[in-house]
Design a protein around this motif. Sequence first.
Motif, short mmCIF file in Angstrom:
data_model
loop_
_atom_site.label_atom_id
_atom_site.label_comp_id
_atom_site.label_asym_id
_atom_site.label_seq_id
_atom_site.Cartn_x
_atom_site.Cartn_y
_atom_site.Cartn_z
N ASP A 542 44.55 24.27 40.04
CA ASP A 542 44.48 25.69 40.41
C ASP A 542 45.01 26.57 39.28
N LYS A 543 44.59 27.83 39.22
CA LYS A 543 45.04 28.77 38.20
C LYS A 543 46.56 28.93 38.25
N LYS A 544 47.14 29.16 37.06
CA LYS A 544 48.59 29.35 36.99
C LYS A 544 49.02 30.55 37.82
N GLN A 545 48.21 31.64 37.77
CA GLN A 545 48.55 32.85 38.51
C GLN A 545 48.61 32.58 40.02
N ASN A 546 47.64 31.79 40.50
CA ASN A 546 47.62 31.45 41.92
C ASN A 546 48.81 30.58 42.30
N LYS A 547 49.09 29.61 41.45
CA LYS A 547 50.22 28.72 41.72
C LYS A 547 51.54 29.50 41.77
N PHE A 548 51.74 30.36 40.77
CA PHE A 548 53.00 31.11 40.70
C PHE A 548 53.17 32.00 41.93
N LEU A 549 52.09 32.68 42.34
CA LEU A 549 52.17 33.55 43.52
C LEU A 549 52.46 32.73 44.78
N TYR A 610 53.90 41.26 41.34
CA TYR A 610 53.10 40.25 40.63
C TYR A 610 51.66 40.26 41.14
N PHE A 611 51.49 40.39 42.45
CA PHE A 611 50.15 40.44 43.04
C PHE A 611 49.37 41.64 42.51
N ILE A 612 50.04 42.79 42.43
CA ILE A 612 49.38 44.00 41.94
C ILE A 612 48.98 43.85 40.48
N LEU A 613 49.89 43.29 39.67
CA LEU A 613 49.63 43.14 38.22
C LEU A 613 48.54 42.11 37.95
N LYS A 614 48.45 41.07 38.75
CA LYS A 614 47.50 39.98 38.51
C LYS A 614 46.34 39.98 39.52
N ILE A 615 46.11 41.10 40.16
CA ILE A 615 45.13 41.15 41.23
C ILE A 615 43.72 40.76 40.80
N GLN A 616 43.41 40.99 39.51
CA GLN A 616 42.07 40.67 39.02
C GLN A 616 41.84 39.17 38.91
N THR A 617 42.92 38.42 38.70
CA THR A 617 42.77 36.97 38.50
C THR A 617 43.23 36.14 39.69
N ILE A 618 43.75 36.82 40.74
CA ILE A 618 44.24 36.10 41.93
C ILE A 618 43.08 35.79 42.87
N SER A 622 42.53 39.00 49.94
CA SER A 622 42.81 39.52 51.29
C SER A 622 43.84 38.65 52.02
N VAL A 623 43.75 37.34 51.83
CA VAL A 623 44.72 36.42 52.46
C VAL A 623 46.12 36.67 51.92
N ASN A 624 46.21 36.74 50.58
CA ASN A 624 47.51 36.98 49.95
C ASN A 624 48.07 38.35 50.32
N ALA A 625 47.20 39.33 50.41
CA ALA A 625 47.64 40.68 50.78
C ALA A 625 48.21 40.69 52.19
N THR A 626 47.56 39.95 53.08
CA THR A 626 48.05 39.85 54.47
C THR A 626 49.43 39.21 54.52
N ILE A 627 49.59 38.15 53.73
CA ILE A 627 50.88 37.45 53.71
C ILE A 627 51.97 38.35 53.13
N LEU A 628 51.64 39.05 52.06
CA LEU A 628 52.62 39.95 51.43
C LEU A 628 52.98 41.10 52.37
#
Length: 645
Positions: A542-549, A610-618, A622-628
């Motif tokens: 998986d992408k590093k950005q996804n893993k980190f989030l 982090y989600f806002i800054l990396k939103i293009q690559t995450i 919608s799932v992550n936004a709901t969790i946040l």
Amino acid sequence: MKKLIILFLLLSMSSTCLFAQTNTFKLEKRTTFFPGDKNLAQENIKWSYLTVPENWDKPTGKTIKIAVAVLKSTSKNTNSNPVVYIDGGPGSGGVAGIWPWLVHPLRKNSDIVLFDVRGTGNSLPKFCPDLGKTFLEILAKNQNSTQDEQQKTIASIACKQDLLNRGIDINAYNSKSIVKDLNALKIALKYDKWNVYAVSYGTYTAQVYANDFPQDIKSLILDSSISDIAQYYNYNTENYMNSLKKVFSACENDPNCNKQYPNLENTYFKTIEKLAKNPITVKVDNKIIPSGKFTYNAEDFKIAIQQSLYQKKLIEVIPLLITEFNKENKSTLSSLVAAFSGALGLDYGQYYCVSCNEAVPNNSVSEFNKDALDYKKLKGGLSFYKSDFVVCNKWNLGANKRLAVNDLSNLSALTAPVLVFAGNFDPITPASNGKITAARFKNGFLVNAPVSGHTPAFSKLGVQIAAEFVKNPNQRPDTKELESDNKVHFVTDVKINAGVSSFAKSLNEFNLLFFGPLFTALIILLISIFFFGYELIVKTKDKKQNKFLKYLIIITSLLSFFTIIGFILAVNTTAQDNFYILAFGIFNQFNYLFITQWVFILFTILSILYFILKIQTISNKSVNATILFSLLVVGIYFEYWGFLF
């Protein structure tokens, strides 16, 4: 033959008198006074109204209804050995306090009879049940004691006028009438004799009852007794200060208490001076005070401390309470206003009918003031009680003569056993009253409670002693354990936080609608922990950005659960030790929870940024936004409760 005729005539006369008497009152069954309460519906309780003359001197005149609840004994013993409970005040009914009696040890072998004294609770007519709320609103204002007294008097006289307009004979509401109600109730319930259990002002009524109807009494329990109604107000200040000095002395002799609250007595008097110059205004729930504000002045502070001397657990927090007042901690003091409302829960219409009839007229405002002069640093006696002289002066206009003290001369001849409880810290019916009261009876037993305030018979050990006494009234109960408990365990290690009180209140008043969003958020977070944990193990590419989030979300979610569960456990642990600590905070051993909470907030902010800054690559935005958003909801609840600011 002549003797037989005389005997027949006497029997005829007595039966006629009995018939006439029973025609003056009537017991009628009714449904519960607590409709919708499923727990009470499962109990064996007989609900009824006792109809009696309003004025017993006019038996064919106007009638009133006395609310009655008989908690049947849980044993199968045919001997009900009934106990009738007389509450205090005056102005307090017994039925509203039914819950502790459901599991009281007395119920194992006895029927327990609760009733609302005429003019209180569910008894009819109702008097002025909301007058206490008006008094609370008066106390909430930023004004001096004279203004409080004037407004309190106006409200009280308005209550009196309402009673008169409704045709209520206010002179018929006193201890003499109440004891006749009790005698009628005993007969109506078909009891031969019963055990009379009275607390506070009810002990005076009980003594009048035992004096006038000694044949009704099997045994007598007097908890926090009035030994002389003619001194009830005169030494009010002395009684209060003697009890408070015991707190100062006990704290000084306790190393932990003295270390955390040094010079407590000096702090108390300095707080009076501070509040006299600069009262403290705090925000409160509009449901308690419509204005949403309560202003503490010196008089409010004094009565708050005086009321705290009533209960053992409150005595333990008095040093903390004095300190928080001195520090002017508004967030903490705000949560205490609810306690004021509880202390004003009497029906003050009935309170003044009784007090202005038999208590205040037999005391003297000049004696009250003289007593207060002995305590110059106090800057006057407790105006909360002094105002009763002002109110009763207006209430009794037209009553030119001094009312006589009820005759209690027959008590010395009472053969029934009497158990008297006295609390060492009691500020209103001092421990010395117990000794005087017990000595009044032939078979009087005195029980001293060294670390209790008012009504020690309701303590864990007190209820056992009362039950043992009623079971074997001619034998002195075992009081060693109660009387050997002579050390006050002052609360000394508390993390102050106003959010604790709000959080505990939410838990206690559990409302699914209120907690719904939080539960939804927590369920989402719980699912995310397992789902993202699984993905991190399985999706190694998986992408590093996804893993980190995902790591951020898992850690933050775990922190939310750890913090919330931690606070629930902390509140429960603190409440089990002393419920009143929750008005201030929780034990210092749980201080780490406040740190954990801020770590949670920090990680929540970090995750969102982090989600806002990396939103293009995450992925799965919608799932992550709901969790946040769910994390944000948890943070909002923390803020709502007041944990954060």
